[in-house]
Motif scaffolding. Structure first.
Motif, PDB file in Angstrom:
ATOM      1  N   TRP A 126       0.841  -1.203   0.000  1.00  0.00           N
ATOM      2  CA  TRP A 126       0.000   0.000   0.000  1.00  0.00           C
ATOM      3  C   TRP A 126       0.872   1.247   0.000  1.00  0.00           C
ATOM      4  CZ3 TRP A 126      -0.838   4.512   2.539  1.00  0.00           C
ATOM      5  CH2 TRP A 126      -2.092   5.140   2.388  1.00  0.00           C
ATOM      6  N   PRO A 144      -2.645   2.347  -3.719  1.00  0.00           N
ATOM      7  CA  PRO A 144      -3.306   1.995  -2.445  1.00  0.00           C
ATOM      8  C   PRO A 144      -3.940   0.596  -2.483  1.00  0.00           C
ATOM      9  CG  PRO A 144      -4.667   3.515  -3.684  1.00  0.00           C
ATOM     10  CD  PRO A 144      -3.403   3.367  -4.470  1.00  0.00           C
ATOM     11  N   GLY A 199      -4.169  -3.047   4.443  1.00  0.00           N
ATOM     12  CA  GLY A 199      -3.117  -2.952   3.438  1.00  0.00           C
ATOM     13  C   GLY A 199      -1.785  -3.089   4.136  1.00  0.00           C
TER      14      GLY A 199
END
Length: 805
Positions: free
Chosen positions: A260, A265, A289
């Motif tokens: 991430w 992302p 993430g």
């Protein structure tokens, strides 16, 4: 199983005796759906003051919901989850109080197992109380953050309400507020960034409420954003005694990960699986993430590192309500996503949330769009002692437990202003206890080595340091910690007033109580460039002197918080977008200044009265080294010496109908970017453009669609100086909510709105009936416009909708 409890509540804006009773007759109450607030109609409707808008309703209200719990679920555990209620919620199930939450910030929950009637009608009643400065019931101490200037007032069930149905041996929920449980904590370690691998660890809190010991096996499925199974993390069997709550840990090295970052992302779902005797009895998804972080001080290598890469953080400081005019603080999630998209389109990657923790919908947005978040606990603007400090500690713990799996949160903020070294150390201990491996830092705004701001011991206890307007910057802190500028501009300007040469205003003429007198051009040119320059050129990118790790401009959207255009505007006008998210010229300035690539913007428009001569301002990014200005293809100026790094000005340019173009060049004279503005004709018609969530408008009673209304010329181009009344009529299953004019008290929730700079935005809320909604717009002298949207049916069974099973 998780049920959506948002639709079909009964609501009354009064304190009604006996409303908690199961047999109470609520048939005369209004039917509403969550998210819901009663402060949508009385906010943004009166002059702003130094403490926000003073006339919003602050009172006790009631909500009631009927539903039937399936008989087949008898014997299961049942929990309620509220994502936020401002300020207090007393909750009853079938006439019996199941709990009270007074903190007004974090999600909270209650165990309602013993109060549910399976196979029969149930009633949840919520007494929601946003009374002004409501003290804590036990002890009578108020909450420091319960103040409308720093935490704008939006009462009611403004965020999701969920019901969780679980087996007797189950994964707990991350609801330390009231329930006292901590859920599942997922974190990466042992990174190999080039090799795209890391060890993924999950620590799951499991509780056994069966009458006998249970031997359970906890495992995890790692599922990528496309829904594909990426890996399975195996676990061994453990025994959990009756009444025992224990943390089960499993870990495994996982290859092929996408890490991430703001640029990428990437999110995963870690599905925790609880099995007994080979049968799955519970599954709990954690959306998260994975990223490697490092936080360093110093003038050369200092700053924030993600996945072994230095990341300069740039963005905005935002009140966590992040409210909209017309719909207030009860915002459908897709509109929160619109904020995220606009912020990323402006090349920002940071939000410093202010004063109280951002709610789940805002953090889901920053996770999805790659926006680093500074997440506070709850405060106003000073350190506190006694019970008020304990409240802040409890709030920070609750926020950490709930949000510690969110990859966008890199910073916990212990205070909006300096706190003592002892308090900073206590907050650091919280981070080490509840978020020891999440790759986050805890710090505070305004601490420094000065004894007046905590002293060196406070700086040493912090893991990062925040400043405001550079007031608290210190070399001692810079050499040891990353430094983030938390609020580097405060000026205000309306969207509607272009400059001193544009009708109908010909400048921003203000009253005697107004602090800022900027036009949109001033705000987007000199103000934006000069305030950005102070931190970009002078304090951030100076040769060998990287002083700041990031900076946040105040604010993102025009707000109902305290402002300084007293008795002249109905909002704080510091936003890059206005209160209904129509871009101001300032948004384009920030887009350019925050863009590492070649970018350029001509501020303003090119439709002026004959004979106009004025300075034309152009913003160009750092990748541009010369700007040439052309009118109808003829060069009228060249500038290679920008003010404040980004601002190229061209004085005394004579207006002529046609096109004005700014062209950006490299130092070698190669064109890299250009932008133009074109003269429009007189407005002859209205144009309506509808917008809905990606899946369309849902007939759930809370979803909204918005319509942009523009005054256009014969070629369909927006006429930029049009400012006049537009009236609306709506037919079909919806409620017209209206639009907003910041200079007109009482403009919200009306059947008319004025265009500003040729455009405005109005909102329609879906009802519970599906069908086609038709909006018609009319204005004097202009051809009317119509637009339609069709809402889709949203069904419930016994008052319930299954979100996940």
């Amino acid at each position: 199983m998780v049920y959506d409890l948002n639709p079909d509540w009964r609501f009354v804006q009064a304190d009604v005796p006996g409303a908690n009773a199961t047999t109470f007759d609520d048939s005369s109450w209004t039917t509403v759906s969550v998210p819901h607030t009663y402060n949508d109609v009385d906010s943004f409707d009166n002059w702003i003051t130094s403490s926000g808008e003073s006339a919003v309703a602050m009172q006790i209200t009631w909500y009631r919901k009927h539903f039937t719990m399936p008989a087949g679920l008898a014997g299961m555990k049942v929990f309620l989850e509220f994502e936020r209620v401002r300020q207090a919620a007393t909750v009853y199930v079938n006439g019996v109080q199941v709990g009270l939450c007074e903190f007004g910030v974090s999600p909270f929950g209650f165990d309602i197992t013993d109060r549910i009637r399976f196979g029969a009608d149930n009633v949840i009643a919520v007494k929601a109380d946003n009374t002004k400065w409501r003290p804590e019931q036990a002890g009578g101490v108020g909450f420091q953050w319960d103040t409308r200037d720093f935490y704008p007032e939006y009462g009611g069930l403004t965020h999701n309400v969920r019901m969780h149905v679980l087996p007797r041996t189950y994964f707990t929920l991350p609801l330390s507020m009231n329930l006292g449980t901590t859920g599942t904590y997922v974190f990466p370690s042992a990174f190999n960034i080039p090799g795209a691998t890391a060890a993924i660890t999950a620590q799951a809190q499991v509780r056994n409420e069966d009458s006998a010991a249970r031997t359970v096996t906890v495992s995890a499925n790692l599922i990528d954003a496309g829904g594909a199974l990426h890996a399975t993390i195996a676990g061994s069997a453990v025994s959990v005694a009756p009444g025992e709550t224990r943390v089960v840990t499993l870990s495994q090295r996982i290859p092929g990960l996408r890490f991430w970052s703001p640029a990428s992302p990437s999110l995963y779902t870690v599905e925790m699986v609880l099995s007994i005797d080979g049968a799955v009895v519970d599954a709990y998804p954690v959306v998260t993430g994975f990223r490697k972080t490092a936080f360093q001080g110093g003038t050369t290598a200092g700053g924030v590192y993600l996945n072994d890469q230095y990341v300069y953080l740039t963005g905005y400081a935002v009140r966590t309500t992040n409210e909209w005019a017309v719909i207030g603080g009860a915002v459908p999630e897709w509109l929160t996503g619109l904020d995220g998209q606009l912020i990323r389109d402006s090349h920002a990657n940071l939000i410093r949330w202010m004063h109280v923790s951002a709610p789940p919908n805002q953090i889901r947005m920053t996770d999805k769009y790659g926006i680093v978040s500074v997440q506070p606990a709850g405060d106003k603007e000073s350190d506190v002692t006694g019970r008020q400090w304990d409240q802040r500690v409890e709030q920070m713990r609750a926020s950490m437990v709930y949000f510690r799996n969110s990859p966008s949160i890199l910073f916990w903020e212990a205070g909006n202003n300096w706190i003592t070294a002892a308090h900073m150390s206590q907050m650091l201990d919280l981070r080490r206890t509840w978020d020891p491996a999440g790759g986050r830092a805890i710090g505070c705004r305004a601490i420094s080595d000065s004894s007046a701001y905590g002293g060196t011991a406070a700086v040493d206890a912090a893991e990062y340091v925040g400043t405001m307007l550079n007031r608290h910057y210190s070399v001692y802190a810079r050499d040891r910690k990353p430094v983030i500028e938390c609020e580097y501009t405060r000026d205000e300007a309306p969207r509607r007033v272009w400059d001193n040469y544009s009708p109908p205003d010909f400048g921003y003429r203000t009253g005697p109580d107004v602090t800022y007198h900027w036009t949109s051009e001033d705000f987007a040119a000199t103000v934006a460039a000069s305030s950005r320059y102070e931190f970009w050129s002078q304090r951030i990118q100076g040769p060998g002197d990287r002083r700041y790790a990031g900076a946040a401009a105040l604010i993102w959207a025009d707000s109902n918080q305290h402002g300084r255009q007293y008795n002249w505007e109905c909002a704080r006008l510091s936003g890059r977008v206005d209160a209904v998210r129509i871009p101001k010229e300032s948004l384009h300035s920030y887009r350019v200044m925050q863009n590492p690539a070649a970018d350029i913007h001509v501020i303003g428009h090119w439709t002026y009265p004959s004979g106009t001569r004025k300075t034309i301002h152009v913003l160009a990014s750092a990748a541009v080294h010369e700007v040439r200005l052309l009118v109808n293809g003829t060069q009228v100026g060249s500038n290679s010496s920008p003010a404040y790094d980004f601002l190229y000005s061209f004085p005394d340019v004579a207006w002529q109908s046609g096109t004005i173009t700014a062209v950006g060049y490299t130092t070698g004279g190669t064109e890299v970017v250009r932008a133009s503005k074109t003269t429009t004709g007189a407005a002859v018609a209205l144009k309506l453009t509808p917008y809905t969530a990606p899946g369309g408008l849902r007939a759930d009673g809370s979803d909204v669609a918005f319509f942009d209304v523009e005054a256009v010329d014969s070629a369909g181009r927006r006429m930029p100086t049009h400012q006049a009344r537009v009236d609306f009529t709506l037919t079909g299953p919806g409620t017209f909510l209206g639009g907003f004019n910041s200079h007109i008290p009482g403009s919200v929730h009306k059947s008319a709105v004025e265009t500003e700079a040729g455009v405005n935005r109005v909102f329609v809320r879906a009802t519970r009936g599906a069908g086609t909604l038709t909006l018609r717009a009319t204005a004097s002298g202009l051809t009317a416009a119509t637009a339609t949207v069709t809402s889709t049916a949203f069904t419930t069974t016994g008052g319930l909708t299954v979100l996940r099973s």
